[in-house]
Design a protein around this motif. Structure first.
Motif, PDB file in Angstrom:
ATOM      1  N   PRO A  39      24.356  39.086  49.611  1.00 61.80           N
ATOM      2  CA  PRO A  39      25.227  38.254  50.433  1.00 61.80           C
ATOM      3  C   PRO A  39      25.326  36.836  49.862  1.00 61.80           C
ATOM      4  O   PRO A  39      24.334  36.300  49.368  1.00 61.80           O
ATOM      5  N   ALA A  40      26.500  36.247  49.947  1.00 58.98           N
ATOM      6  CA  ALA A  40      26.712  34.902  49.392  1.00 58.98           C
ATOM      7  C   ALA A  40      25.765  33.877  50.021  1.00 58.98           C
ATOM      8  O   ALA A  40      25.232  33.017  49.330  1.00 58.98           O
ATOM      9  N   TYR A  41      25.539  34.001  51.332  1.00 55.76           N
ATOM     10  CA  TYR A  41      24.660  33.020  51.978  1.00 55.76           C
ATOM     11  C   TYR A  41      23.257  33.083  51.389  1.00 55.76           C
ATOM     12  O   TYR A  41      22.557  32.072  51.300  1.00 55.76           O
ATOM     13  N   LEU A  42      22.837  34.283  50.970  1.00 53.62           N
ATOM     14  CA  LEU A  42      21.481  34.444  50.448  1.00 53.62           C
ATOM     15  C   LEU A  42      21.333  33.765  49.088  1.00 53.62           C
ATOM     16  O   LEU A  42      20.255  33.276  48.743  1.00 53.62           O
ATOM     17  N   VAL A  43      22.416  33.719  48.329  1.00 59.55           N
ATOM     18  CA  VAL A  43      22.363  33.038  47.032  1.00 59.55           C
ATOM     19  C   VAL A  43      22.017  31.571  47.236  1.00 59.55           C
ATOM     20  O   VAL A  43      21.148  31.027  46.544  1.00 59.55           O
ATOM     21  N   SER A  44      22.661  30.931  48.210  1.00 64.31           N
ATOM     22  CA  SER A  44      22.359  29.509  48.428  1.00 64.31           C
ATOM     23  C   SER A  44      20.947  29.326  48.973  1.00 64.31           C
ATOM     24  O   SER A  44      20.252  28.381  48.612  1.00 64.31           O
ATOM     25  N   THR A  45      20.512  30.246  49.825  1.00 61.19           N
ATOM     26  CA  THR A  45      19.143  30.167  50.357  1.00 61.19           C
ATOM     27  C   THR A  45      18.117  30.317  49.232  1.00 61.19           C
ATOM     28  O   THR A  45      17.149  29.560  49.155  1.00 61.19           O
ATOM     29  N   LEU A  46      18.341  31.294  48.358  1.00 59.26           N
ATOM     30  CA  LEU A  46      17.413  31.518  47.243  1.00 59.26           C
ATOM     31  C   LEU A  46      17.435  30.344  46.272  1.00 59.26           C
ATOM     32  O   LEU A  46      16.382  29.933  45.761  1.00 59.26           O
ATOM     33  N   ALA A  47      18.623  29.801  46.016  1.00 60.99           N
ATOM     34  CA  ALA A  47      18.725  28.660  45.100  1.00 60.99           C
ATOM     35  C   ALA A  47      17.910  27.482  45.623  1.00 60.99           C
ATOM     36  O   ALA A  47      17.162  26.846  44.884  1.00 60.99           O
ATOM     37  N   GLU A  48      18.072  27.225  46.914  1.00 62.87           N
ATOM     38  CA  GLU A  48      17.322  26.115  47.514  1.00 62.87           C
ATOM     39  C   GLU A  48      15.817  26.367  47.430  1.00 62.87           C
ATOM     40  O   GLU A  48      15.043  25.484  47.066  1.00 62.87           O
ATOM     41  N   ALA A  49      15.402  27.584  47.750  1.00 61.82           N
ATOM     42  CA  ALA A  49      13.971  27.911  47.730  1.00 61.82           C
ATOM     43  C   ALA A  49      13.381  27.840  46.320  1.00 61.82           C
ATOM     44  O   ALA A  49      12.220  27.466  46.152  1.00 61.82           O
ATOM     45  N   LEU A  50      14.187  28.189  45.322  1.00 63.59           N
ATOM     46  CA  LEU A  50      13.695  28.167  43.937  1.00 63.59           C
ATOM     47  C   LEU A  50      13.872  26.801  43.280  1.00 63.59           C
ATOM     48  O   LEU A  50      13.370  26.566  42.180  1.00 63.59           O
ATOM     49  N   GLY A  51      14.633  25.919  43.930  1.00 64.69           N
ATOM     50  CA  GLY A  51      14.859  24.597  43.359  1.00 64.69           C
ATOM     51  C   GLY A  51      15.827  24.622  42.187  1.00 64.69           C
ATOM     52  O   GLY A  51      15.691  23.833  41.249  1.00 64.69           O
ATOM     53  N   VAL A  52      16.803  25.520  42.254  1.00 70.53           N
ATOM     54  CA  VAL A  52      17.821  25.592  41.201  1.00 70.53           C
ATOM     55  C   VAL A  52      19.200  25.471  41.854  1.00 70.53           C
ATOM     56  O   VAL A  52      19.335  25.587  43.069  1.00 70.53           O
TER      57      VAL A  52
END
Ligand code: FES
Length: 142
Positions: free
Chosen positions: A40-53
């Protein structure tokens, strides 16, 4: 064992993500498997934030690896835990929203029982959910 995004992020950070791209890819594969075959697109932004990328980094990884696919659907998660699950009208309303654009999932207790019934729309939690909230959130997609 049920997939837990927070635990998966911690695990793959220990495996070297985001510096180790194979760990990032493995995390994305798990996310995809957990969400029915697409990310899901929302998960990409969540993962990016969590990984710091940057989100664009994860999107580039997804585009480069053919087996990874980005979903173009919204995700509605309905808590089916012992407290929230008692609200049958909410579950019935959610079932009617299933469509090409909206994926509906019933998930285990979201651990906010005192504020239920709880739902998650594209990764954002909403407490005291009712049918009016579902209509409001999904209005543009029906
Ligand atoms: S039953 Fe819904 S948050 Fe626990």
């Amino acid at each position: 064992m049920a997939w837990n995004m927070e635990e998966a992020i911690v695990y793959y950070k220990k495996q070297g993500a985001p510096a180790d791209q194979s760990a990032v890819t493995a995390l994305l594969r798990e996310a995809q498997a957990e969400h029915g075959g697409t990310i899901p697109a929302y998960l990409v932004s969540t993962l990016a934030e969590a990984l710091g990328v940057k989100e664009s980094f994860l999107l580039a990884v997804i585009r480069r690896i053919p087996s990874l696919r980005l979903a173009d659907t919204h995700c509605l998660e309905i808590c089916a835990g012992p407290n929230c699950g008692r609200h049958a009208a909410l579950a019935e309303a959610a079932e009617k929203l299933r469509s090409v654009k909206i994926t509906v999932k019933f998930v285990p207790c979201m651990r906010m029982c005192g504020q239920g019934p709880n739902i998650r729309w594209d990764g954002k939690c909403y407490n005291h959910a009712d049918e009016a909230l579902l209509r409001q959130l999904t209005e543009k997609e029906r």
